[in-house]
Scaffold this motif. Sequence first.
Motif, PDB file in Angstrom:
ATOM      1  N   ASN A 206       0.835  -1.200   0.000  1.00  0.00           N
ATOM      2  CA  ASN A 206       0.000   0.000   0.000  1.00  0.00           C
ATOM      3  C   ASN A 206       0.870   1.251   0.000  1.00  0.00           C
ATOM      4  O   ASN A 206       2.072   1.190   0.272  1.00  0.00           O
ATOM      5  CB  ASN A 206      -0.899   0.047   1.242  1.00  0.00           C
ATOM      6  N   ALA A 208       0.964   4.586   2.125  1.00  0.00           N
ATOM      7  CA  ALA A 208       0.417   5.192   3.338  1.00  0.00           C
ATOM      8  C   ALA A 208       0.863   6.638   3.455  1.00  0.00           C
ATOM      9  O   ALA A 208       2.043   6.955   3.257  1.00  0.00           O
ATOM     10  CB  ALA A 208       0.885   4.410   4.564  1.00  0.00           C
ATOM     11  N   GLY A 229      -0.167  -4.454   3.942  1.00  0.00           N
ATOM     12  CA  GLY A 229      -1.467  -4.168   4.520  1.00  0.00           C
ATOM     13  C   GLY A 229      -1.453  -4.152   6.037  1.00  0.00           C
ATOM     14  O   GLY A 229      -2.017  -3.257   6.674  1.00  0.00           O
ATOM     15  N   THR A 230      -0.802  -5.137   6.642  1.00  0.00           N
ATOM     16  CA  THR A 230      -0.770  -5.221   8.107  1.00  0.00           C
ATOM     17  C   THR A 230       0.016  -4.061   8.705  1.00  0.00           C
ATOM     18  O   THR A 230      -0.429  -3.432   9.679  1.00  0.00           O
ATOM     19  CB  THR A 230      -0.150  -6.562   8.551  1.00  0.00           C
ATOM     20  N   HIS A 232       0.599  -1.177   7.319  1.00  0.00           N
ATOM     21  CA  HIS A 232      -0.157   0.049   7.082  1.00  0.00           C
ATOM     22  C   HIS A 232      -1.183   0.222   8.207  1.00  0.00           C
ATOM     23  O   HIS A 232      -1.327   1.325   8.764  1.00  0.00           O
ATOM     24  CB  HIS A 232      -0.848  -0.032   5.715  1.00  0.00           C
ATOM     25  N   TRP A 233      -1.901  -0.830   8.540  1.00  0.00           N
ATOM     26  CA  TRP A 233      -2.876  -0.803   9.641  1.00  0.00           C
ATOM     27  C   TRP A 233      -2.191  -0.403  10.945  1.00  0.00           C
ATOM     28  O   TRP A 233      -2.693   0.443  11.697  1.00  0.00           O
ATOM     29  CB  TRP A 233      -3.521  -2.178   9.752  1.00  0.00           C
ATOM     30  N   ASP A 236      -1.081   3.404  10.882  1.00  0.00           N
ATOM     31  CA  ASP A 236      -2.204   4.335  11.034  1.00  0.00           C
ATOM     32  C   ASP A 236      -2.734   4.341  12.460  1.00  0.00           C
ATOM     33  O   ASP A 236      -3.309   5.342  12.901  1.00  0.00           O
ATOM     34  CB  ASP A 236      -3.332   3.973  10.075  1.00  0.00           C
ATOM     35  N   ARG A 237      -2.548   3.247  13.195  1.00  0.00           N
ATOM     36  CA  ARG A 237      -3.042   3.161  14.571  1.00  0.00           C
ATOM     37  C   ARG A 237      -1.960   3.417  15.601  1.00  0.00           C
ATOM     38  O   ARG A 237      -2.165   3.190  16.802  1.00  0.00           O
ATOM     39  CB  ARG A 237      -3.698   1.789  14.790  1.00  0.00           C
ATOM     40  N   GLN A 302      -6.819  -7.551  16.643  1.00  0.00           N
ATOM     41  CA  GLN A 302      -5.612  -7.214  15.904  1.00  0.00           C
ATOM     42  C   GLN A 302      -5.409  -8.221  14.772  1.00  0.00           C
ATOM     43  O   GLN A 302      -5.859  -9.361  14.873  1.00  0.00           O
ATOM     44  CB  GLN A 302      -4.398  -7.249  16.853  1.00  0.00           C
ATOM     45  N   PRO A 303      -4.726  -7.829  13.691  1.00  0.00           N
ATOM     46  CA  PRO A 303      -4.568  -8.716  12.547  1.00  0.00           C
ATOM     47  C   PRO A 303      -3.732  -9.946  12.840  1.00  0.00           C
ATOM     48  O   PRO A 303      -3.755 -10.894  12.078  1.00  0.00           O
ATOM     49  CB  PRO A 303      -3.911  -7.808  11.497  1.00  0.00           C
TER      50      PRO A 303
END
Length: 305
Positions: A206, A208, A229-230, A232-233, A236-237, A302-303
């Motif tokens: 991604n 970001a 993806g993980t 990026h998540w 952002d958090r 969480q992922p």
Amino acid sequence: MTKLVLLHRADSIYQDEPDRVYDFPVQYLRAVSEAVGDRVIYYEPVKAGPRGYFAVAKIAQVIPKPGAEGRYLALIEPGSYLPFDRDVPRLHQGRPWEASLADSEGRPLTGGLAQSAVRRLTEAEFAAIVREGLPVDLPEIEARRYDPTPHAAEPPPPFERPVIERLISRPYRDVAFRRKVREAYDYRCAMSGLRLRNGGGRPEVNAAHIRPVAHQGSDAVRNGLALSGTLHWMFDRGLVSVADDGTILVSRNKVPREVEDRLLVADRRLCLPKDARDHPHPANLRWHRENVFGQVPLEGGQPWG
């Protein structure tokens, strides 16, 4: 209002940050003041590099430069800066894009106005340069990029929306930002170091924003990171961030050590673009550390579950 070309070089000794501020002397004050509220195109002079025209932005305000008599700052409207998807060469079919830089037979002029740091630009010239650097059908180009399905016929010509409408379209800008950031990082996740592609060859990474557009962040590559993806998540958090020296920071009270070991490069240092002009800007990284890192409440699972 009027549109301008602003000369910029990456090694400028002045306070130039194309997505934030443009530093210029008093001799250009009238022209830049006329452009407040309008768009400008950035141009790299011949002696500074090969890029030619490379980005578009909007001037929000002009102020005197503090502590520097005779110099001024053009403040760029937050969220207006957008790098071209492809740099626009100085000449088009052997002729300058700007009529004022050509002689009566269309041949390029040297010296004089060609050396000016600020040049006025007609609406037609502005539209032509932007169209070349940011194609009308950029989202369609990106959508078809990894499509393995052959097309029986050429797609119809895209509907060409007005240039300004395209420049303020968030979906269009997201595509342009994603393409530039992923290319700068060679489609590799900056934190895991992995370059993954799916079965169709599409990069699984991604783009970001370090400082979100909603918080006056820009679409400059220096405000972006290529992340899985993980990650990026997590970024952002506020579970991960980056120090000015490129060290990856981890919120250790929220991220298990085994998860950290699986996801991040062994030396815990960001994998940076080859071109130093694309490295994350320290001000953007500082904003993320001060406003996001360790400060976002985690809700849901969480992922790594």
